[in-house]
Design a protein around this motif. Structure first.
Motif, PDB file in Angstrom:
ATOM      1  N   TRP A   1       0.825  -1.209   0.000  1.00  0.00           N
ATOM      2  CA  TRP A   1       0.000   0.000   0.000  1.00  0.00           C
ATOM      3  C   TRP A   1       0.859   1.259   0.000  1.00  0.00           C
ATOM      4  N   VAL A   2       1.744   1.397   0.976  1.00  0.00           N
ATOM      5  CA  VAL A   2       2.507   2.634   1.133  1.00  0.00           C
ATOM      6  C   VAL A   2       3.459   2.892  -0.037  1.00  0.00           C
ATOM      7  N   PRO A   3       4.248   1.908  -0.498  1.00  0.00           N
ATOM      8  CA  PRO A   3       5.104   2.186  -1.662  1.00  0.00           C
ATOM      9  C   PRO A   3       4.312   2.606  -2.898  1.00  0.00           C
ATOM     10  N   THR A   4       3.163   1.956  -3.137  1.00  0.00           N
ATOM     11  CA  THR A   4       2.330   2.342  -4.279  1.00  0.00           C
ATOM     12  C   THR A   4       1.852   3.775  -4.132  1.00  0.00           C
ATOM     13  N   LEU A   5       1.400   4.102  -2.947  1.00  0.00           N
ATOM     14  CA  LEU A   5       0.904   5.457  -2.700  1.00  0.00           C
ATOM     15  C   LEU A   5       2.003   6.497  -2.912  1.00  0.00           C
ATOM     16  N   VAL A   6       3.179   6.252  -2.366  1.00  0.00           N
ATOM     17  CA  VAL A   6       4.283   7.214  -2.479  1.00  0.00           C
ATOM     18  C   VAL A   6       4.677   7.423  -3.940  1.00  0.00           C
ATOM     19  N   LEU A   7       4.806   6.332  -4.688  1.00  0.00           N
ATOM     20  CA  LEU A   7       5.227   6.446  -6.085  1.00  0.00           C
ATOM     21  C   LEU A   7       4.189   7.200  -6.922  1.00  0.00           C
ATOM     22  N   CYS A   8       2.914   6.908  -6.717  1.00  0.00           N
ATOM     23  CA  CYS A   8       1.868   7.579  -7.494  1.00  0.00           C
ATOM     24  C   CYS A   8       1.762   9.051  -7.114  1.00  0.00           C
ATOM     25  N   LEU A   9       1.903   9.351  -5.837  1.00  0.00           N
ATOM     26  CA  LEU A   9       1.883  10.752  -5.408  1.00  0.00           C
ATOM     27  C   LEU A   9       3.052  11.518  -6.012  1.00  0.00           C
ATOM     28  N   LEU A  10       4.232  10.904  -5.966  1.00  0.00           N
ATOM     29  CA  LEU A  10       5.418  11.555  -6.525  1.00  0.00           C
ATOM     30  C   LEU A  10       5.225  11.845  -8.007  1.00  0.00           C
TER      31      LEU A  10
ATOM     32  N   CYS B   1       5.035  15.673  -9.534  1.00  0.00           N
ATOM     33  CA  CYS B   1       6.018  16.072 -10.549  1.00  0.00           C
ATOM     34  C   CYS B   1       5.335  16.620 -11.796  1.00  0.00           C
ATOM     35  N   VAL B   2       4.197  16.051 -12.180  1.00  0.00           N
ATOM     36  CA  VAL B   2       3.451  16.582 -13.325  1.00  0.00           C
ATOM     37  C   VAL B   2       2.984  18.007 -13.031  1.00  0.00           C
ATOM     38  N   GLY B   3       2.455  18.207 -11.820  1.00  0.00           N
ATOM     39  CA  GLY B   3       2.010  19.550 -11.455  1.00  0.00           C
ATOM     40  C   GLY B   3       3.130  20.567 -11.481  1.00  0.00           C
ATOM     41  N   GLU B   4       4.281  20.188 -10.957  1.00  0.00           N
ATOM     42  CA  GLU B   4       5.423  21.102 -10.966  1.00  0.00           C
ATOM     43  C   GLU B   4       5.976  21.287 -12.380  1.00  0.00           C
ATOM     44  N   ALA B   5       5.907  20.245 -13.197  1.00  0.00           N
ATOM     45  CA  ALA B   5       6.381  20.368 -14.578  1.00  0.00           C
ATOM     46  C   ALA B   5       5.558  21.407 -15.329  1.00  0.00           C
ATOM     47  N   VAL B   6       4.251  21.416 -15.078  1.00  0.00           N
ATOM     48  CA  VAL B   6       3.395  22.417 -15.716  1.00  0.00           C
ATOM     49  C   VAL B   6       3.725  23.812 -15.186  1.00  0.00           C
ATOM     50  N   ALA B   7       3.899  23.909 -13.862  1.00  0.00           N
ATOM     51  CA  ALA B   7       4.189  25.212 -13.262  1.00  0.00           C
ATOM     52  C   ALA B   7       5.505  25.785 -13.773  1.00  0.00           C
ATOM     53  N   LEU B   8       6.511  24.928 -13.941  1.00  0.00           N
ATOM     54  CA  LEU B   8       7.846  25.377 -14.343  1.00  0.00           C
ATOM     55  C   LEU B   8       8.091  25.242 -15.847  1.00  0.00           C
ATOM     56  N   ARG B   9       7.121  24.619 -16.545  1.00  0.00           N
ATOM     57  CA  ARG B   9       7.275  24.343 -17.979  1.00  0.00           C
ATOM     58  C   ARG B   9       8.554  23.553 -18.226  1.00  0.00           C
ATOM     59  N   SER B  10       8.702  22.504 -17.405  1.00  0.00           N
ATOM     60  CA  SER B  10       9.909  21.680 -17.470  1.00  0.00           C
ATOM     61  C   SER B  10       9.541  20.263 -17.880  1.00  0.00           C
ATOM     62  N   ARG B  11      10.012  19.850 -19.029  1.00  0.00           N
ATOM     63  CA  ARG B  11       9.754  18.483 -19.481  1.00  0.00           C
ATOM     64  C   ARG B  11      10.534  17.472 -18.648  1.00  0.00           C
ATOM     65  N   ARG B  12      11.668  17.908 -18.133  1.00  0.00           N
ATOM     66  CA  ARG B  12      12.499  16.993 -17.335  1.00  0.00           C
ATOM     67  C   ARG B  12      11.735  16.461 -16.125  1.00  0.00           C
ATOM     68  N   LEU B  13      10.881  17.293 -15.542  1.00  0.00           N
ATOM     69  CA  LEU B  13      10.125  16.868 -14.356  1.00  0.00           C
ATOM     70  C   LEU B  13       9.037  15.850 -14.686  1.00  0.00           C
ATOM     71  N   LEU B  14       8.779  15.633 -15.965  1.00  0.00           N
ATOM     72  CA  LEU B  14       7.797  14.607 -16.346  1.00  0.00           C
ATOM     73  C   LEU B  14       8.394  13.204 -16.296  1.00  0.00           C
ATOM     74  N   LEU B  15       9.701  13.109 -16.219  1.00  0.00           N
ATOM     75  CA  LEU B  15      10.353  11.797 -16.273  1.00  0.00           C
ATOM     76  C   LEU B  15       9.916  10.867 -15.129  1.00  0.00           C
ATOM     77  N   PRO B  16       9.828  11.338 -13.853  1.00  0.00           N
ATOM     78  CA  PRO B  16       9.350  10.431 -12.797  1.00  0.00           C
ATOM     79  C   PRO B  16       7.955   9.881 -13.078  1.00  0.00           C
ATOM     80  N   ALA B  17       7.073  10.732 -13.619  1.00  0.00           N
ATOM     81  CA  ALA B  17       5.718  10.274 -13.929  1.00  0.00           C
ATOM     82  C   ALA B  17       5.735   9.207 -15.015  1.00  0.00           C
TER      83      ALA B  17
END
Length: 437
Positions: free
Chosen positions: A157-166, A170-186
């Motif tokens: 449960w917890v590892p799945t939750l942490v990975l999906c949250l991360l 990262c997608v939200g921050e990628a949009v805010a910063l217009r950074s494609r690099r931050l999409l890599l974790p997603a």
């Protein structure tokens, strides 16, 4: 802008609990929250965004609490909407406490992707520790998403939750910063989820198990399907108060208040009066209808079964059981959870540690006030418990829907609304698995 994004986050998270097609919106909501926190101007704005998102999420996802509050109403209680609003506010705010503390970090120097997943996990754990259960753990909204179910089954449960949250943050921050690099974790998390194989199926405990669903307490099934070895009845099946003690019964006797005289061992719900007080309990009966063992409910419903913030419904406050959630029934070790206990991860895990083989939820859906959304959320809780425990589960119901769930999270059978009968698998689990290969 930050508060507007937080409002959208709360709506997306809440809607994800209402329709199966909307379940992926939960991660959109997390992404919007990450974006909002990135844009927040100081701690106060970040705190306001967190609290606004949580309150809106609770109000949207659990709007049916108004009907439930009306079910438990008493002359001395506030109006149902006020009771529900207090519930939304308390649970929403408590789930945000760790995030509020972490948001005090210099946000510009420590982006949300580094602390939001941790704070979210701690917040959900803290809310469940305080209230005993939580319906709006974000993974509870994902009960029809096979990749998420497989991840919970394989990595927990917890590892799945942490990975999906991360990934979502990262997608939200990628949009805010217009950074494609931050999409890599997603992208990495999505590829990992897609690569997971099917969960192994271990559904032998479902064979011979009948699940009772009743449109009302007076519509009791009068016969059992052929080859039935055990029955799971809903909560509140046995009429009146039964005197006794929790645990094994030294001198088993037939209870006249148990209306169903069906010739198979059964687990049914009853109200148990002990010298210490009253328990809402699950009880094991033998094929002759003799009471053999009881286990009291350990997670009590606020207002309905216990006092909270000075508010208590019409019923007598109940005792919370400390006994392990396990009953023996026709050669199987059954974990009996009573209604809302299906949302208690800790209680279900205790049952597995005690040797449970089959999860059985004894539910009365009358407090759900006929809400389709509430019933679906209740079924989703059973699915998530089955996958996390890696064991099959059944849900008996009074006034709602009964289900049979595979250990891999598939809903194998579901009763029709308004019907009263016994739900069983046909064909048996092994044949179902063979047909799908």
């Amino acid at each position: 802008m930050s508060l507007l994004l937080a409002l959208g986050s709360g709506v997306a998270l809440g809607v994800a609990f209402l329709w199966t097609w909307a379940q992926p919106l939960a991660w959109v909501g997390i992404a919007l929250l990450g974006w909002a926190l990135h844009r927040a101007n100081g701690w106060r704005q970040a705190a306001a965004a967190l609290l606004l998102s949580a309150l809106v999420r609770q109000g949207v996802a659990l709007h049916w609490w108004v009907g439930t509050a009306e079910f438990y109403t008493a002359p001395w209680l506030p109006p149902p909407f006020i009771v529900a609003f207090l519930g939304w506010t308390a649970t929403g705010a408590l789930s945000q406490v760790p995030l509020l503390a972490l948001a005090a970090l210099p946000v510009k120097r420590v982006p949300p992707r580094y602390w939001l997943p941790l704070g979210w996990v701690l917040g959900e754990a803290g809310l469940e520790a305080w209230s005993g259960f939580s319906m709006t753990h974000v993974l509870h909204s994902q009960w029809m998403q096979p990749p998420i179910l497989r991840a919970v089954g394989f990595v927990g449960w917890v590892p799945t939750l942490v990975l999906c949250l991360l990934a979502a943050v990262c997608v939200g921050e990628a949009v805010a910063l217009r950074s494609r690099r931050l999409l890599l974790p997603a992208v990495g998390v999505m590829l990992a989820l897609a690569a997971l194989p099917r969960l192994p199926v271990a559904d032998d405990a479902l064979q011979g198990t009948g699940v009772v669903h009743m449109a009302s307490s007076v519509r009791v099934p009068e016969s059992v399907p052929e080859a039935t070895e055990r029955l799971i009845w809903p909560e509140s099946t046995v009429r009146g108060l039964q005197r006794g003690t929790e645990g094994r019964v030294s001198r088993p006797e037939v209870l006249e208040a148990f209306d169903a005289r069906l010739p198979v061992p059964a687990i049914a719900g009853l109200m148990l009066r002990t010298p210490e007080g009253f328990f809402n309990a699950a009880a094991a009966f033998d094929a002759d209808g003799r009471l053999r063992e009881t286990r009291g409910k350990s997670i009590l419903v606020p207002i309905g079964e216990r006092s909270i913030f000075g508010l208590q419904g019409r019923g007598e406050p109940l005792l919370a059981s400390q006994a392990r959630p396990l009953l023996s029934l026709a050669g199987r070790k059954v974990i009996p959870l009573i209604c809302y206990e299906a949302f208690s991860r800790a209680t279900a895990l205790r049952g597995r540690e005690a040797g449970g083989e089959l999860l059985a939820v004894l539910a009365s859906d009358l407090p759900l006030a006929g809400s389709r959304f509430a019933v679906d959320q209740a079924i989703g809780g059973v699915v998530m418990r089955a996958v996390e425990l890696r064991m099959p589960a059944v849900r008996a119901s009074l006034g709602g829907i009964a289900v049979v769930v595979s250990s891999d999270g598939r809903v194998l059978a579901r009763s029709a609304p308004g019907a009263s009968s016994i739900l069983m698998l046909s064909p048996p689990p092994r044949m179902v698995e063979a047909m799908q290969e």
